[in-house]
Motif scaffolding. Structure first.
Motif, PDB file in Angstrom:
ATOM      1  N   ILE A 234       0.844  -1.192   0.000  1.00 38.72           N
ATOM      2  CA  ILE A 234       0.000   0.000   0.000  1.00 38.72           C
ATOM      3  C   ILE A 234       0.882   1.246   0.000  1.00 38.72           C
ATOM      4  O   ILE A 234       1.848   1.319   0.758  1.00 38.72           O
ATOM      5  N   VAL A 235       0.555   2.202  -0.844  1.00 38.66           N
ATOM      6  CA  VAL A 235       1.342   3.438  -0.925  1.00 38.66           C
ATOM      7  C   VAL A 235       0.422   4.638  -0.693  1.00 38.66           C
ATOM      8  O   VAL A 235      -0.628   4.750  -1.330  1.00 38.66           O
ATOM      9  N   HIS A 236       0.808   5.499   0.249  1.00 43.11           N
ATOM     10  CA  HIS A 236       0.120   6.786   0.455  1.00 43.11           C
ATOM     11  C   HIS A 236       1.068   7.873  -0.010  1.00 43.11           C
ATOM     12  O   HIS A 236       2.118   8.085   0.595  1.00 43.11           O
ATOM     13  N   THR A 237       0.699   8.569  -1.055  1.00 43.60           N
ATOM     14  CA  THR A 237       1.584   9.606  -1.583  1.00 43.60           C
ATOM     15  C   THR A 237       0.800  10.871  -1.914  1.00 43.60           C
ATOM     16  O   THR A 237      -0.373  10.983  -1.543  1.00 43.60           O
ATOM     17  N   GLY A 238       1.441  11.818  -2.562  1.00 49.05           N
ATOM     18  CA  GLY A 238       0.779  13.083  -2.904  1.00 49.05           C
ATOM     19  C   GLY A 238       1.158  14.176  -1.924  1.00 49.05           C
ATOM     20  O   GLY A 238       1.664  13.912  -0.834  1.00 49.05           O
ATOM     21  N   PRO A 239       0.890  15.430  -2.299  1.00 48.26           N
ATOM     22  CA  PRO A 239       1.310  16.582  -1.496  1.00 48.26           C
ATOM     23  C   PRO A 239       0.389  16.898  -0.308  1.00 48.26           C
ATOM     24  O   PRO A 239       0.714  17.751   0.504  1.00 48.26           O
TER      25      PRO A 239
ATOM     26  N   HIS B 112       1.282  -7.393   4.884  1.00 44.54           N
ATOM     27  CA  HIS B 112       0.937  -6.053   4.404  1.00 44.54           C
ATOM     28  C   HIS B 112       2.108  -5.103   4.643  1.00 44.54           C
ATOM     29  O   HIS B 112       2.686  -5.100   5.730  1.00 44.54           O
ATOM     30  N   VAL B 113       2.423  -4.304   3.645  1.00 41.65           N
ATOM     31  CA  VAL B 113       3.447  -3.265   3.821  1.00 41.65           C
ATOM     32  C   VAL B 113       2.842  -1.932   3.384  1.00 41.65           C
ATOM     33  O   VAL B 113       2.231  -1.841   2.312  1.00 41.65           O
ATOM     34  N   VAL B 114       2.986  -0.921   4.224  1.00 40.00           N
ATOM     35  CA  VAL B 114       2.479   0.415   3.911  1.00 40.00           C
ATOM     36  C   VAL B 114       3.665   1.366   3.797  1.00 40.00           C
ATOM     37  O   VAL B 114       4.480   1.466   4.717  1.00 40.00           O
ATOM     38  N   VAL B 115       3.774   2.035   2.659  1.00 46.96           N
ATOM     39  CA  VAL B 115       4.856   3.001   2.425  1.00 46.96           C
ATOM     40  C   VAL B 115       4.229   4.379   2.258  1.00 46.96           C
ATOM     41  O   VAL B 115       3.291   4.545   1.477  1.00 46.96           O
ATOM     42  N   THR B 116       4.732   5.365   3.001  1.00 46.32           N
ATOM     43  CA  THR B 116       4.162   6.706   2.880  1.00 46.32           C
ATOM     44  C   THR B 116       5.225   7.710   2.414  1.00 46.32           C
ATOM     45  O   THR B 116       6.419   7.414   2.408  1.00 46.32           O
ATOM     46  N   GLY B 117       4.745   8.892   2.059  1.00 51.28           N
ATOM     47  CA  GLY B 117       5.636   9.983   1.666  1.00 51.28           C
ATOM     48  C   GLY B 117       5.302  10.511   0.283  1.00 51.28           C
ATOM     49  O   GLY B 117       4.902   9.758  -0.601  1.00 51.28           O
ATOM     50  N   ARG B 118       5.464  11.815   0.110  1.00 52.52           N
ATOM     51  CA  ARG B 118       5.174  12.387  -1.208  1.00 52.52           C
ATOM     52  C   ARG B 118       6.196  11.902  -2.238  1.00 52.52           C
ATOM     53  O   ARG B 118       7.244  11.385  -1.886  1.00 52.52           O
ATOM     54  N   ASN B 119       5.866  12.067  -3.485  1.00 49.73           N
ATOM     55  CA  ASN B 119       6.765  11.705  -4.580  1.00 49.73           C
ATOM     56  C   ASN B 119       7.168  10.232  -4.588  1.00 49.73           C
ATOM     57  O   ASN B 119       8.354   9.898  -4.747  1.00 49.73           O
ATOM     58  N   ALA B 120       6.209   9.339  -4.404  1.00 55.98           N
ATOM     59  CA  ALA B 120       6.507   7.906  -4.520  1.00 55.98           C
ATOM     60  C   ALA B 120       7.095   7.636  -5.896  1.00 55.98           C
ATOM     61  O   ALA B 120       6.563   8.105  -6.907  1.00 55.98           O
ATOM     62  N   PRO B 121       8.201   6.875  -5.966  1.00 56.81           N
ATOM     63  CA  PRO B 121       8.783   6.583  -7.282  1.00 56.81           C
ATOM     64  C   PRO B 121       7.844   5.729  -8.134  1.00 56.81           C
ATOM     65  O   PRO B 121       7.091   4.904  -7.612  1.00 56.81           O
ATOM     66  N   ALA B 122       7.906   5.935  -9.422  1.00 54.18           N
ATOM     67  CA  ALA B 122       7.023   5.236 -10.367  1.00 54.18           C
ATOM     68  C   ALA B 122       7.130   3.723 -10.224  1.00 54.18           C
ATOM     69  O   ALA B 122       6.123   3.004 -10.316  1.00 54.18           O
ATOM     70  N   GLU B 123       8.330   3.222  -9.965  1.00 52.03           N
ATOM     71  CA  GLU B 123       8.533   1.777  -9.839  1.00 52.03           C
ATOM     72  C   GLU B 123       7.760   1.225  -8.654  1.00 52.03           C
ATOM     73  O   GLU B 123       7.262   0.096  -8.689  1.00 52.03           O
ATOM     74  N   LEU B 124       7.690   2.007  -7.563  1.00 53.36           N
ATOM     75  CA  LEU B 124       6.964   1.572  -6.368  1.00 53.36           C
ATOM     76  C   LEU B 124       5.462   1.556  -6.639  1.00 53.36           C
ATOM     77  O   LEU B 124       4.753   0.610  -6.264  1.00 53.36           O
TER      78      LEU B 124
END
Lengths: 200, 200
Positions: A34-39, A159-171
């Motif tokens: 799971i990825v939470h990204t964006g400004p 489950h893995v949750v990765v956060t932060g703006r500017n998630a790389p495209a590969e992720l």
């Protein structure tokens, strides 16, 4: 029943059958990336909310914060009450975010990532949160290839949750669930400072 | 120091002074009206993360869930361990979301709203979460004017968090902080069902 009504009933029946078929196909359980990204706001807090949910189901969670440092006082006090359910590691304390001591920043990021790797490898953890890992990737403090290798090789129920703006495209490409948080309005514009219980 | 360098130094000094002036202007503390909306995940979970942060600072929080019902089991188990810090009211159990029993749905929404009003009026609560209130407004189960009247008349130090997709324009206008959660990728597309610790 006239022709129009009969056609309508037939149509609704088909629609219902199609809907039930879709629901019946949602049968898999699997560990999600799971990825939470964006400004916008809410990337870390939504991860914390998921931590609380998982804990409530008796699932053990590991949280590694790559950046927050001393700000992350609020959630820690609550999580500390459940030492068997959550391991909370604020590793980013002292990040400098400038190139004055890039070698040290990389070393801190590496140590935090080793914690994430350990939690991912340990079957005791149902969920692992790598908070603000995207920032570290953005600064090239860790190679994204190495991170993806670990993430994609993990146990299929983890489950893995990765956060932060500017998630790389590969992720984003590798992830199951990606949410972008967009800022519509921010109180900073009206002179309001960061407040306990809101920002930290 | 040649002319170019001197100009650069001057420019940087001005930039620094401007930055410090901005920071110095962020001095206000005030209760925020926060809205989490949009079609993506994380609206409720980000609110839950804020609840945990506020609790960690010893602030009392009230949470009223307008819709979730029986799904909201995860967070409840954790919040129940802190009866002095959080009052958690899952009111939406039994919402029908169809027009078969619209009068009953309106009555349930009204009861939930009365809880929110009580918590907003009670100085003991630092933060009140009206989870999925936007859905109720979307269905016209409660008049948005009445909700806004209560929200704008609240104590100026009280934080209120409203979640749910399709936040009405009037609410966004009145809010201090609005975040839109956008779905980039969803595992439902790959046949994965809702799982404990993730969706509920």
């Amino acid at each position: 029943m006239d022709d129009t009504e009969a056609r309508h009933t037939e149509k609704m029946k088909k629609r219902q059958a199609a809907h039930e078929k879709i629901l019946a196909s949602k049968t898999r359980e699997k560990g999600l990336l799971i990825v939470h990204t964006g400004p916008g706001k809410g990337k870390t807090t939504a991860a914390l909310g998921m931590v609380v949910r998982a804990m409530g189901h008796g699932q053990k969670v590991g949280v590694v914060q790559f950046v927050k440092g001393a700000m992350a006082t609020g959630e820690k006090a609550i999580f500390d009450a459940f030492p068997d359910l959550v391991e909370f590691k604020p590793m980013g304390e002292g990040f400098t975010w400038d190139t004055q001591d890039r070698a040290r920043d990389i070393a801190v990021a590496r140590t935090a990532w080793e914690e994430v790797k350990r939690m991912i490898a340990d079957p005791a953890y149902h969920m692992v949160v790598a908070d603000e890992l995207n920032i570290v990737l953005r600064y090239d403090y860790l190679p994204v290839d190495e991170i993806l290798e670990t993430l994609t090789a993990r146990d299929e129920m983890k489950h893995v949750v990765v956060t932060g703006r500017n998630a790389p495209a590969e992720l984003i490409e590798a992830a199951d669930l990606v949410t972008e948080m967009t800022m519509v309005k921010h109180p900073f514009r009206n002179g309001v400072k960061a407040q306990a219980g809101i920002e930290f």
